[in-house]
Design an enzyme around this catalytic site. Structure first.
Site, short mmCIF file in Angstrom:
data_model
loop_
_atom_site.label_atom_id
_atom_site.label_comp_id
_atom_site.label_asym_id
_atom_site.label_seq_id
_atom_site.Cartn_x
_atom_site.Cartn_y
_atom_site.Cartn_z
N GLY A 1 0.81 -1.21 0.00
CA GLY A 1 0.00 0.00 0.00
C GLY A 1 0.84 1.26 0.00
CG ASP B 1 -6.66 -12.19 4.16
OD1 ASP B 1 -6.91 -11.09 4.69
OD2 ASP B 1 -7.52 -12.85 3.52
CG LEU B 2 -3.46 -7.65 7.93
CD1 LEU B 2 -3.46 -6.13 8.05
CD2 LEU B 2 -2.52 -8.26 8.96
CE1 TYR C 1 -10.77 2.63 7.11
CE2 TYR C 1 -11.29 4.92 7.63
CZ TYR C 1 -10.37 3.93 7.36
OH TYR C 1 -9.03 4.25 7.33
CE LYS D 1 -7.65 2.20 10.78
NZ LYS D 1 -6.53 1.31 10.37
CG ASP E 1 -9.55 11.78 9.30
OD1 ASP E 1 -8.74 11.05 8.72
OD2 ASP E 1 -10.56 12.24 8.75
#
Length: 309
Positions: free
Chosen positions: A18, A43-44, A132, A136, A109
């Site tokens: 990435g 693969d996470l 999302y 996170k 953020d």
């Protein structure tokens, strides 16, 4: 091994393909032996692969640059988003704690609602608007709950030469379209993947040398200054035009609109500004204005136009 010679610490980087992971490989190369793994290699979303990788590599430092970053898709793909963004950091953190290793985890953020009038500090209460952001935030908490050594770097509006990002999307669109409409009521600081990697290198270097290492916890990492998506777009098009890249969209043909006029599956925070004073003070550095990082990447694009193909 000669007397006094030390084995280079192993630094594991996930998400190595990435935009942040690619820059981290460069930034960490002088600090230790880098083991960089891409999604195809680990693969996470599969905990057993993560645990196996940690046991096999035995790192002294883990930089978790992998993640599920498709913000809108996460609204309908919440199970996978949580596996990658929430569960995997916990697996990494627990393994790191057992190994007495440092975990550097990257967050966003989007853990905030964006309702605050000023820049968010690390002490502000998160309140994500999207799946999302929720995933996170859960990842942050899993890292902290593991009880090991950790730095959590929240960043915003990340861009780079690799991967998909707003900068490249606007650059591509402006080359083929006569006009663009861009949201003007969401604010933040475009932050280069290179800056994220450089700051991480400073923090890891201090940790490895035991030279005033950071305390465990959350830190905000973003470029200085602020803008909105509309003005950011105008800067992108103007810079590329001045660098000689043919653009179909003139700067004056970019129209400002409100977020309400551009509905998306996931809600975005109107205010993504992050107060970075805690991290700057801890490292004894200043962060560059956002324009510097954007200009650097745009000039690289101008010199290698195939990046936009």
């Amino acid at each position: 091994m000669s007397k006094g010679e030390r084995t280079a610490p192993v630094i594991l980087i996930t998400g190595a393909g990435g935009q942040v992971g690619t820059e981290l490989i460069r930034g960490m190369s002088l600090l230790g032996r880098v083991v960089a793994v891409t999604r195809s290699e680990c693969d996470l979303g599969r905990s057993e692969q993560v645990e196996s990788m940690m046991n096999e590599v035995g790192p002294a430092v883990i930089l978790n640059a992998g993640g599920y970053t498709e913000v809108d898709r996460a609204e309908s793909d919440s199970v996978i988003a949580h596996r990658v963004n929430a569960e995997a950091p916990g697996v990494l953190a627990r393994a790191a704690s057992r190994m007495d290793a440092l975990l550097v985890h990257y967050s966003t953020d989007y853990v905030f609602s964006g309702e605050k009038a000023t820049a968010y500090t690390e002490e502000d209460e998160p309140n994500p608007l999207s799946v999302y952001g929720e995933s996170k935030l859960a990842g942050e908490r899993a890292v902290m709950e593991a009880g090991g050594k950790h730095y959590i770097f929240r960043t915003s509006w990340v861009f780079g030469l690799r991967g998909a990002n707003f900068l490249k999307s606007i650059a591509r669109a402006a080359r083929t379209r006569d006009a663009l409409s861009v949201v003007a009521d969401q604010f933040g600081a475009p932050t280069s993947a290179a800056l994220v990697a450089d700051v991480t290198a400073l923090a890891v270097r201090a940790y490895l040398r035991d030279d005033r290492p950071l305390a465990n916890g959350v830190y905000h990492l973003a470029a200085s200054g602020e803008t909105n998506w509309y003005d950011y777009s105008r800067f992108i098009v103007d810079t590329l035009s001045r660098a000689g890249v043919p653009m179909s969209t003139a700067v004056d043909a970019i129209r400002s609109i409100g977020a309400a006029d551009y509905p998306t599956a996931a809600r975005r925070p109107a205010n993504s500004r992050l107060d970075t004073s805690k991290l700057r003070k801890a490292l004894g550095v200043e962060f560059p204005q956002w324009e510097a990082g954007v200009r650097d990447v745009l000039l690289q694009i101008a010199a290698s136009k195939d990046v936009l193909q």
